[in-house]
Scaffold this motif. Structure first.
Motif, PDB file in Angstrom:
ATOM      1  N   ASP A  33      43.122  29.448  40.607  1.00 14.63           N
ATOM      2  CA  ASP A  33      43.056  28.336  39.513  1.00 14.63           C
ATOM      3  C   ASP A  33      44.042  26.868  41.003  1.00 14.63           C
ATOM      4  N   THR A  34      44.291  27.404  42.022  1.00  8.65           N
ATOM      5  CA  THR A  34      44.641  26.161  42.641  1.00  8.65           C
ATOM      6  C   THR A  34      43.574  25.539  42.894  1.00  8.65           C
ATOM      7  N   TYR A  35      44.177  23.974  42.934  1.00  5.31           N
ATOM      8  CA  TYR A  35      43.445  22.973  42.932  1.00  5.31           C
ATOM      9  C   TYR A  35      43.038  22.042  44.377  1.00  5.31           C
ATOM     10  N   PRO A  36      42.801  22.192  45.858  1.00  6.90           N
ATOM     11  CA  PRO A  36      41.365  22.954  45.527  1.00  6.90           C
ATOM     12  C   PRO A  36      41.327  24.824  45.549  1.00  6.90           C
ATOM     13  N   PRO A  37      40.689  25.097  44.631  1.00  2.40           N
ATOM     14  CA  PRO A  37      40.010  26.802  44.401  1.00  2.40           C
ATOM     15  C   PRO A  37      40.475  27.286  45.902  1.00  2.40           C
ATOM     16  N   ILE A  38      41.205  28.596  45.960  1.00  4.26           N
ATOM     17  CA  ILE A  38      41.068  29.128  46.966  1.00  4.26           C
ATOM     18  C   ILE A  38      39.974  30.538  46.880  1.00  4.26           C
ATOM     19  N   GLY A  39      39.050  30.746  47.428  1.00  2.00           N
ATOM     20  CA  GLY A  39      38.259  32.511  47.049  1.00  2.00           C
ATOM     21  C   GLY A  39      38.428  33.034  48.785  1.00  2.00           C
ATOM     22  N   TYR A  40      39.600  34.625  48.031  1.00  5.23           N
ATOM     23  CA  TYR A  40      39.566  35.217  48.939  1.00  5.23           C
ATOM     24  C   TYR A  40      38.953  35.904  48.999  1.00  5.23           C
ATOM     25  N   LEU A  41      38.429  36.747  47.593  1.00  6.45           N
ATOM     26  CA  LEU A  41      37.206  37.614  47.569  1.00  6.45           C
ATOM     27  C   LEU A  41      36.038  37.199  47.826  1.00  6.45           C
ATOM     28  N   THR A  42      35.044  38.557  48.033  1.00  5.77           N
ATOM     29  CA  THR A  42      33.583  37.872  48.491  1.00  5.77           C
ATOM     30  C   THR A  42      32.664  38.974  47.451  1.00  5.77           C
ATOM     31  N   GLU A  43      31.611  38.707  48.102  1.00 10.97           N
ATOM     32  CA  GLU A  43      30.318  39.474  46.663  1.00 10.97           C
ATOM     33  C   GLU A  43      30.462  41.158  46.935  1.00 10.97           C
ATOM     34  N   VAL A  44      31.277  41.852  48.367  1.00 17.46           N
ATOM     35  CA  VAL A  44      32.315  43.541  48.665  1.00 17.46           C
ATOM     36  C   VAL A  44      32.761  43.700  47.701  1.00 17.46           C
ATOM     37  N   SER A  45      33.418  43.087  47.511  1.00 15.87           N
ATOM     38  CA  SER A  45      34.958  43.004  47.512  1.00 15.87           C
ATOM     39  C   SER A  45      35.272  43.467  45.735  1.00 15.87           C
ATOM     40  N   ASP A  46      33.764  42.188  45.274  1.00  9.29           N
ATOM     41  CA  ASP A  46      34.274  42.372  43.673  1.00  9.29           C
ATOM     42  C   ASP A  46      32.609  43.689  42.800  1.00  9.29           C
ATOM     43  N   GLN A  47      31.595  44.102  44.227  1.00 11.20           N
ATOM     44  CA  GLN A  47      31.018  45.178  44.217  1.00 11.20           C
ATOM     45  C   GLN A  47      32.351  46.896  44.220  1.00 11.20           C
ATOM     46  N   ILE A  48      33.005  46.271  45.143  1.00 15.92           N
ATOM     47  CA  ILE A  48      34.033  47.492  45.477  1.00 15.92           C
ATOM     48  C   ILE A  48      35.118  47.436  43.635  1.00 15.92           C
ATOM     49  N   ILE A  49      35.481  45.707  42.813  1.00 14.05           N
ATOM     50  CA  ILE A  49      36.068  46.344  42.321  1.00 14.05           C
ATOM     51  C   ILE A  49      35.038  46.837  40.619  1.00 14.05           C
ATOM     52  N   ALA A  50      33.773  46.783  40.941  1.00 14.87           N
ATOM     53  CA  ALA A  50      32.730  47.147  39.702  1.00 14.87           C
ATOM     54  C   ALA A  50      32.547  48.583  40.467  1.00 14.87           C
ATOM     55  N   LEU A  51      32.388  49.426  41.152  1.00 12.78           N
ATOM     56  CA  LEU A  51      33.003  50.763  41.331  1.00 12.78           C
ATOM     57  C   LEU A  51      34.073  51.445  40.978  1.00 12.78           C
ATOM     58  N   VAL A  52      35.068  50.177  41.302  1.00 12.26           N
ATOM     59  CA  VAL A  52      36.168  51.169  41.045  1.00 12.26           C
ATOM     60  C   VAL A  52      36.484  51.722  39.198  1.00 12.26           C
ATOM     61  N   HIS A  53      36.005  50.346  38.508  1.00 14.27           N
ATOM     62  CA  HIS A  53      35.814  50.809  37.133  1.00 14.27           C
ATOM     63  C   HIS A  53      35.125  51.340  35.895  1.00 14.27           C
ATOM     64  N   ARG A  54      33.652  51.993  37.092  1.00 13.41           N
ATOM     65  CA  ARG A  54      32.876  52.867  36.830  1.00 13.41           C
ATOM     66  C   ARG A  54      33.044  53.748  36.622  1.00 13.41           C
TER      67      ARG A  54
END
Ligand code: 2P0
Length: 346
Positions: free
Chosen positions: A266-287
């Motif tokens: 939501d910061t402008y310009p946006p800051i993206g600290y997470l990567t695809e691997v971070s997202d995969q870890i998040i998905a794995l934890v939820h699964r």
């Protein structure tokens, strides 16, 4: 050459309720209180040696063997504050040099981390808390030091204590009540484990200091988070820790991490600290949690793609085998994860 020397070790801390945004840039006063867990200094740690001699011609500092500029205002603030406190309890030291003389001598500071710096693994927290502990030891300064560590890096104040730690935002304009305190010792919840998954050792592209400045200036979400959400979450998290209610703890922990990264976007310009691997870890934890029909693992990500997972000791082998299955270490190198037990700072 006559020299006084002290070496200290300090641990990293992982925020569950995140600090993101300052109301005072110089005094490093946060917009909201935060709660963290201090990890074991036997695994991720900063080690700092501070030497003092009347023969040193100037103050010098090395970080991981690379000499840094000692004029860094945060470093100078810490040195000034420690000397000021030392001066207040003025007295003889070692029967030789008067403390007042020592306060005019120059310092040599040598600090090293045993983990990547600026990669969102709380290196500045460990580094500055270690510096403050070593300097306080050298100048025989006692009492709470979290207010001085805060001047180095906000999150550093929480590494001055072990176990579960709250940094109160405080209300005084001079920052005198913006301090950290232990809310539960590490042996309060001995089954709790932290598992760090190092996704990248690269330094982050936007520093926390700059990132939070931009968020304060541009994110509308940040304002409502600070006013409405954090106070409720602090109370809920304190209760979950006191009751050792892992499911409650896990839900707050993951929602906090998600909201922090939502604010970065939501910061402008946006800051993206997470990567695809971070997202995969998040998905794995939820699964995994869904499969278990309860929350068994919680993730949290700071200003970088590296994950900190919290789980019970009994679940570590099962979850680690899943991690090993889905995320292979790069170049057949050592496995890029460490699990640690939160312990008290010695
Ligand atoms: C925290 N972080 O609470 C949050 C979560 C990063 C994300 O504290 O400007 O390095 O030196 O006070 O302490 C990182 O901020 O920033 C941080 P400064 P700091 O752990």
């Amino acid at each position: 050459m006559k020299m006084q020397m002290v070496t200290c070790v300090a641990p990293v801390n992982i925020a569950v309720i995140k600090y993101w945004g300052k109301r005072d840039e110089n005094l490093i006063l946060p917009l909201n209180s935060s709660i963290s867990i201090t990890l074991s200094p036997t695994q991720l740690r900063a080690k700092t040696t501070v030497a003092l001699s009347k023969d040193f011609e100037k103050t010098r500092i090395w970080l991981n063997a690379v000499e840094q500029n000692p004029d860094n205002p945060r470093l100078q603030n810490i040195i000034r504050k420690i000397k000021h406190r030392a001066f207040r309890c003025n007295g003889e030291k070692n029967g030789q040099a008067n403390k007042e003389d020592m306060l005019n001598w120059h310092l040599h500071i040598c600090s090293e981390n045993n983990f990547p710096v600026s990669a969102g693994l709380a290196s500045s927290a460990a580094g500055y808390s270690c510096l403050v502990a070593a300097m306080a030891n050298l100048f025989e300064v006692e009492g709470d030091l979290s207010g001085i560590a805060r001047l180095g890096s906000g999150s550093a104040c929480r590494s001055m204590y072990g176990g579960f730690v709250e940094w109160d935002l405080g209300h005084c304009s001079d920052g005198s009540d913006s301090l950290a305190r232990q809310i539960a010792p590490c042996d309060h919840w001995p089954e709790l484990r932290a598992l760090l998954l190092v996704v990248s050792e690269q330094p982050k592209t936007v520093s926390s200091t700059l990132g939070m400045q931009n968020s304060v200036n541009t994110s509308e979400l940040l304002r409502s988070r600070v006013e409405c959400i954090v106070p409720r979450r602090l109370a809920e998290l304190r209760a979950s820790i006191a009751e050792k209610d892992f499911e409650k703890f896990a839900q707050i922990c993951m929602k906090e991490s998600n909201q922090f990264h939502a604010i970065c976007l939501d910061t402008y310009p946006p800051i993206g600290y997470l990567t695809e691997v971070s997202d995969q870890i998040i998905a794995l934890v939820h699964r995994f949690n869904k499969l278990c029909e309860r929350l068994k693992v919680a993730y949290t990500f700071d200003a970088g793609p590296n994950a900190c997972l919290f789980l019970m000791e009994e679940d570590v082998p099962r979850f680690l085998s899943l991690i090993r299955h889905f995320f292979r270490p790069v170049n057949n190198g050592p496995e890029n994860f460490i699990h640690g037990l939160p312990v008290d700072v010695p």
